[in-house]
Design an enzyme around this catalytic site. Sequence first.
Site, short mmCIF file in Angstrom:
data_model
loop_
_atom_site.label_atom_id
_atom_site.label_comp_id
_atom_site.label_asym_id
_atom_site.label_seq_id
_atom_site.Cartn_x
_atom_site.Cartn_y
_atom_site.Cartn_z
N GLY A 130 0.53 -1.09 0.12
CA GLY A 130 0.34 -0.44 0.38
C GLY A 130 0.87 1.22 0.05
O GLY A 130 2.10 0.96 -0.64
N ASP A 187 -8.06 -1.05 1.81
CA ASP A 187 -8.91 0.07 1.51
C ASP A 187 -9.22 1.06 0.68
O ASP A 187 -9.49 2.00 0.94
CB ASP A 187 -7.67 1.00 2.28
N ILE A 206 -11.34 -9.16 9.91
CA ILE A 206 -11.84 -9.98 9.38
C ILE A 206 -12.01 -9.33 8.03
O ILE A 206 -12.30 -10.56 7.92
CB ILE A 206 -13.45 -10.52 10.31
O1 F6P Z 1 -4.86 -0.78 5.76
C1 F6P Z 1 -5.43 -1.87 6.06
C2 F6P Z 1 -6.12 -1.99 7.53
O2 F6P Z 1 -6.36 -2.85 8.03
C3 F6P Z 1 -6.91 -0.31 7.72
O3 F6P Z 1 -7.82 -0.49 7.35
C4 F6P Z 1 -6.37 -0.58 9.51
O4 F6P Z 1 -6.70 0.86 10.19
C5 F6P Z 1 -5.35 -0.64 9.84
O5 F6P Z 1 -4.44 -1.34 8.88
C6 F6P Z 1 -4.63 -2.25 10.79
O6 F6P Z 1 -3.61 -2.55 11.04
P1 F6P Z 1 -3.25 -3.41 12.23
O7 F6P Z 1 -3.42 -4.31 11.26
O8 F6P Z 1 -1.32 -2.97 12.04
O9 F6P Z 1 -3.47 -2.77 12.75
#
Ligand code: F6P
Length: 360
Positions: free
Chosen positions: A113, A139, A285
């Site tokens: 990303g 996202d 999930i």
């Molecule tokens: O960027 C993908 C994402 O799943 C976001 O939607 C979310 O805020 C973040 O990553 C969560 O990241 P982590 O698994 O590191 O807490």
Amino acid sequence: MPKVGILTGGGDCPGLNAVIRAVAKTLWPQGYEVIGFLDGFAGLVEGRYLKLDNPSISGLLHRGGTILGTNNRNDPFHYPVRKNGQLTYQDMSDVAIENLARLGIESLIVVGGDGSLSIAREFKEKKGLNVIGVPKTIDNDLASTDQTFGFDTALATATDALDKLHTTAESHHRVMVLELMGRYAGWIALESGLAGGADVILIPEIPWNIDSVVRKILDRKNQGKPFSIVVVAEGVKSPSGELVVRQTIPDSAERLRLGGIGELVAKMIEERTQIETRTTVLGHIQRGGSPSPFDRILATRLGVAAAMAAVQHNYGIMVSLKGQNIVPVPLEEATSKLRQVPVDSQLIQAARAIGICLGD
Ligand code: F6P
């Protein structure tokens, strides 16, 4: 034998394995060997990798996650190192470059990303590394591509959750709030809200106020519908204009772990409407499971295009979906800004036209 390296960086998403598979399957007949670095940029710095051969990529197309592993805490330019129990940061980018040279790797495909592709760009600009980017994230917030793979699967998961919340909301005459991921973009919330028949959708792109939300819920009650479905993106700000943060992670590229806005919105709704309001946080999930057919195909096409870019020595680009085609775009363009939901888009207009409250 010429070699191409590949790594997956940042948060995982469905379709990463399909990219790895497509890259290997495209490069082998061209006479290339494919080296997969483990755990994102960490494997590059620490020299941990596996040679992708036929057995290692077998049965991958439908598998979620990434066989290579990933992480979002190991930026080689700011690499966490523990010394006498103390966490310090060092520039390890030259070590990464040496590892690539030692292995005889011609170019590196980075599937990531915004964060991972920005690191790829830094490698290109500061170290002259031959990099090729592949956009991934649930996202859907990367600029210069119409869609990222992973998003479609997350959307299906969120929509399924909304279908399930609907039946229980209706039975109990409750308001159900669903908090969804998406970081600072509202794509997952908006599209799943549309697909799942939400009554209220709050996204980071549109400032909201509780009066508007309450009005919608009470209007429905007055029309004989004493239940409502409210979708809230995790990046929606609180009424005082602040992000709701569950935890701050100092050594992560993404320091703020968002979470909690759903609970806050639910509390406000219950206080004002006196309708029992419950919150579900769908969480990771959304990132798991088998990729949807759309994501498998998109990931495969992007993997093929990245591999072909490597063969053609077309570096410093990200392969991207534009309309019906996969095209190369400069990495600079892809990492220059976040792609949020345009507030005047047809998606937003459609939501408004059918009476969905967007909180404004
Ligand atoms: O960027 C993908 C994402 O799943 C976001 O939607 C979310 O805020 C973040 O990553 C969560 O990241 P982590 O698994 O590191 O807490």
